[in-house]
Enzyme design. Structure first.
Site, PDB file in Angstrom:
ATOM      1  N   SER A  67       0.796  -1.234   0.000  1.00  0.00           N
ATOM      2  CA  SER A  67       0.000   0.000   0.000  1.00  0.00           C
ATOM      3  C   SER A  67       0.825   1.279   0.000  1.00  0.00           C
ATOM      4  O   SER A  67       0.259   2.357  -0.194  1.00  0.00           O
ATOM      5  CB  SER A  67      -0.939   0.016   1.201  1.00  0.00           C
ATOM      6  OG  SER A  67      -2.002  -0.845   0.956  1.00  0.00           O
ATOM      7  N   LYS A  70       0.361   3.287  -2.961  1.00  0.00           N
ATOM      8  CA  LYS A  70      -0.824   4.152  -3.139  1.00  0.00           C
ATOM      9  C   LYS A  70      -0.416   5.626  -3.231  1.00  0.00           C
ATOM     10  O   LYS A  70      -1.087   6.419  -3.884  1.00  0.00           O
ATOM     11  CB  LYS A  70      -1.820   3.931  -1.994  1.00  0.00           C
ATOM     12  CG  LYS A  70      -2.516   2.543  -2.060  1.00  0.00           C
ATOM     13  CD  LYS A  70      -3.398   2.293  -0.850  1.00  0.00           C
ATOM     14  CE  LYS A  70      -4.343   1.109  -0.985  1.00  0.00           C
ATOM     15  NZ  LYS A  70      -3.760  -0.205  -0.905  1.00  0.00           N
ATOM     16  N   TYR A 192      -3.556  -2.251 -10.384  1.00  0.00           N
ATOM     17  CA  TYR A 192      -3.440  -2.001  -8.938  1.00  0.00           C
ATOM     18  C   TYR A 192      -2.598  -3.094  -8.246  1.00  0.00           C
ATOM     19  O   TYR A 192      -1.695  -2.795  -7.463  1.00  0.00           O
ATOM     20  CB  TYR A 192      -4.853  -1.913  -8.331  1.00  0.00           C
ATOM     21  CG  TYR A 192      -4.876  -2.000  -6.832  1.00  0.00           C
ATOM     22  CD1 TYR A 192      -4.506  -0.913  -6.044  1.00  0.00           C
ATOM     23  CD2 TYR A 192      -5.223  -3.191  -6.190  1.00  0.00           C
ATOM     24  CE1 TYR A 192      -4.488  -1.011  -4.663  1.00  0.00           C
ATOM     25  CE2 TYR A 192      -5.215  -3.293  -4.810  1.00  0.00           C
ATOM     26  CZ  TYR A 192      -4.845  -2.196  -4.056  1.00  0.00           C
ATOM     27  OH  TYR A 192      -4.813  -2.292  -2.688  1.00  0.00           O
ATOM     28  N   TYR A 244      -4.335   3.852   7.736  1.00  0.00           N
ATOM     29  CA  TYR A 244      -5.723   3.355   7.781  1.00  0.00           C
ATOM     30  C   TYR A 244      -6.398   3.769   9.073  1.00  0.00           C
ATOM     31  O   TYR A 244      -6.288   4.918   9.496  1.00  0.00           O
ATOM     32  CB  TYR A 244      -5.760   1.825   7.597  1.00  0.00           C
ATOM     33  CG  TYR A 244      -4.923   1.404   6.433  1.00  0.00           C
ATOM     34  CD1 TYR A 244      -5.346   1.718   5.153  1.00  0.00           C
ATOM     35  CD2 TYR A 244      -3.712   0.776   6.604  1.00  0.00           C
ATOM     36  CE1 TYR A 244      -4.573   1.385   4.064  1.00  0.00           C
ATOM     37  CE2 TYR A 244      -2.936   0.437   5.520  1.00  0.00           C
ATOM     38  CZ  TYR A 244      -3.376   0.744   4.259  1.00  0.00           C
ATOM     39  OH  TYR A 244      -2.612   0.428   3.195  1.00  0.00           O
ATOM     40  N   VAL A 262       1.116  -3.855   3.749  1.00  0.00           N
ATOM     41  CA  VAL A 262       1.074  -5.173   4.392  1.00  0.00           C
ATOM     42  C   VAL A 262       2.308  -6.035   4.109  1.00  0.00           C
ATOM     43  O   VAL A 262       2.466  -7.103   4.690  1.00  0.00           O
ATOM     44  CB  VAL A 262      -0.202  -5.985   4.049  1.00  0.00           C
ATOM     45  CG1 VAL A 262      -1.438  -5.352   4.648  1.00  0.00           C
ATOM     46  CG2 VAL A 262      -0.348  -6.184   2.556  1.00  0.00           C
TER      47      VAL A 262
HETATM   48  O1  DON Z   1      -4.967  -4.722  -1.816  1.00  0.00           O
HETATM   49  C1  DON Z   1      -4.266  -5.391  -1.089  1.00  0.00           C
HETATM   50  O2  DON Z   1      -4.757  -6.216  -0.359  1.00  0.00           O
HETATM   51  C2  DON Z   1      -2.768  -5.213  -1.076  1.00  0.00           C
HETATM   52  N1  DON Z   1      -2.244  -5.334  -2.345  1.00  0.00           N
HETATM   53  C3  DON Z   1      -2.368  -3.909  -0.473  1.00  0.00           C
HETATM   54  C4  DON Z   1      -2.942  -3.708   0.875  1.00  0.00           C
HETATM   55  C5  DON Z   1      -2.046  -3.090   1.865  1.00  0.00           C
HETATM   56  O3  DON Z   1      -0.850  -3.022   1.792  1.00  0.00           O
HETATM   57  C6  DON Z   1      -2.750  -2.620   3.050  1.00  0.00           C
HETATM   58  N2  DON Z   1      -1.781  -2.212   4.018  1.00  0.00           N
HETATM   59  N3  DON Z   1      -1.625  -2.145   5.096  1.00  0.00           N
END
Ligand code: DON
Length: 315
Positions: A67, A70, A192, A244, A262
Site C-alpha cells: 500500500s 498508493k 493495482y 488506515y 502489508v
Molecule cells: O490490496 C491489497 O490487499 C494489497 N495489495 C495492499 C494492501 C495493503 O498493503 C494494506 N496495508 N496495510
C-alpha cells in the site's frame, strides 16, 4: 551536517526497543505469498537532507511495496489527469474502517473516501490508465523516486494477489457500475495489484521519503521530481489516512507523515530533515507493521521528530 552520532545511536536503540514487540505481530496471510515473510526480520534506513545515510538491521531485505504504492499511484494520477478529475472520483476524508473495507462504497456515497485505502487506490489507478504507458510509467516513476533503476516486480506476489484479490475485484466492479472507473474493472485491478507488487528495500523507500520531505526535489541532485502542489496533497493524506484506521493514533503519538503496507514497510517523511523507512513483516490487527511502528515511535520520541514537537527537533 556531518555524520550524526545521535541519529546513529538512537536508531540502534530504536531497533532494540522494537525487537521486544515483534512477537505480538503476525505476517499477512490473506495473500498466500506474503505468508512466507519472516516476522523476525527488521531493517531500517534514514537519509538526511544533507545526504547522510544511516542503515540498521535487515535494510537490504526486499519486500513488496504494497500500500505504500498508493502514494505513488496518487502522484501519477494527479500528473496524468489533474486535480479536478482525480478528486471527482475519490475524496480526502479518513474512514476509520479497515483498508480493504467495502462498506462505505454503499452507505456513505459511491465514491471511495480517500486514495490511501484500497477502493481509493483502485480509483486512482483507473486515472493512471489514461497515461500512454501505465505500467512503464509507474515503474519509471517509482525507480526515479526511490533512486534505483533495478527495482522490479515480484512476480510471485503479483500472481498470488491476483488469485486472492476478490475483495478488491468486488470494489472495482461496484465502482465500475457507478461510473467511477472509466476502464475495464479487471484491467484496473490488475494494474493495482501490479503496483502493489514492486519489490523494494528500506533504503529505496527512505530515498523516496526524502524527496517528499524536500518538497519534491532530490537534495542530492537538485532535480525536481514532483510538483509542489502534489507533494502537499500526498503528505497531507499520509498524515490523515496513511495508516488506515490507526492514522489518528499514529498522528498523535508519532507525528510523522507516513504510509504503511502489508508487506511490512512503513515510510515516513520529516519536513526538510529526513526520509525514513522501516521494514518488519509482523503486522498488528490493522495491517500495520509492529516493528516498523515501534522503531518510528522511538525515533520520534528521542529525536523530537513529531511535527508538533514542543521542544523542537534534536537533529
Ligand atoms: O490490496 C491489497 O490487499 C494489497 N495489495 C495492499 C494492501 C495493503 O498493503 C494494506 N496495508 N496495510
Amino acid at each position: 551536517m556531518a555524520r550524526n552520532e545521535l541519529i546513529e545511536k538512537t536508531l540502534a536503540d530504536a531497533m532494540e526497543y522494537a525487537r521486544t514487540f515483534l512477537h505480538t505481530g503476525k505476517v499477512a496471510t490473506y495473500i498466500p505469498e506474503l505468508a512466507k515473510g519472516d516476522p523476525d526480520r527488521l531493517g531500517a534506513c534514514i537519509i538526511t537532507t544533507d545526504g547522510e545515510v544511516y542503515h540498521a538491521g535487515d535494510w537490504r531485505q526486499e519486500f513488496t511495496i504494497q500500500s505504500i504504492s498508493k502514494t505513488i499511484t496518487l502522484i501519477m494520477a494527479l500528473q496524468t489527469v489533474g486535480y479536478e478529475k482525480v478528486f471527482s472520483k475519490v475524496g480526502v476524508e479518513p474512514t476509520g474502517d479497515a483498508f480493504n473495507s467495502l462498506v462505505r462504497l454503499e452507505t456513505k456515497n459511491t465514491h471511495p473516501l480517500n486514495p490511501m485505502i484500497n477502493a481509493g487506490a483502485i480509483a486512482t489507478a483507473d486515472c493512471c490508465m489514461d497515461s500512454k504507458d501505465p505500467y512503464g510509467g509507474f515503474l519509471a516513476l517509482t525507480r526515479k523516486l526511490c533512486r534505483r533503476d533495478t527495482i522490479q516486480l515480484d512476480g510471485a506476489v503479483f500472481e498470488s494477489e491476483k488469485k486472492a484479490g476478490m475483495r478488491n475485484r468486488s470494489m472495482a466492479y461496484l465502482m465500475r457500475g457507478d461510473n467511477i472507473l472509466e476502464h475495464d474493472a479487471e484491467e484496473v485491478v490488475d494494474l493495482y495489484f501490479w503496483m502493489c507488487s514492486l519489490s523494494v528495500n528500506a533504503e529505496d523507500l527512505a530515498n523516496y521519503a526524502l524527496v517528499l520531505s524536500n518538497n519534491g526535489v532530490d537534495p542530492r541532485s537538485g532535480v525536481k521530481l514532483v510538483e509542489d502542489w502534489i507533494v502537499r496533497i500526498v503528505k497531507t493524506l499520509m498524515v490523515t489516512c496513511g495508516l488506515y484506521d490507526a492514522s489518528g493514533e499514529f498522528a498523535m503519538k508519532i507525528g510523522i507523515p507516513a504510509k504503511s503496507g502489508v508487506g511490512g514497510g512503513i515510510m515516513g517523511t520529516v519536513e526538510r530533515k529526513m526520509g525514513l523507512a522501516v521494514f518488519n513483516p509482523a503486522l498488528d490487527p490493522k495491517g500495520n507493521s509492529v516493528g516498523a511502528y515501534r522503531v518510528l515511535e522511538y525515533l520520534s520520541h528521542y529525536l523530537g521528530l513529531h511535527y508538533f514537537s514542543g521542544s523542537g527537533c534534536a537533529v
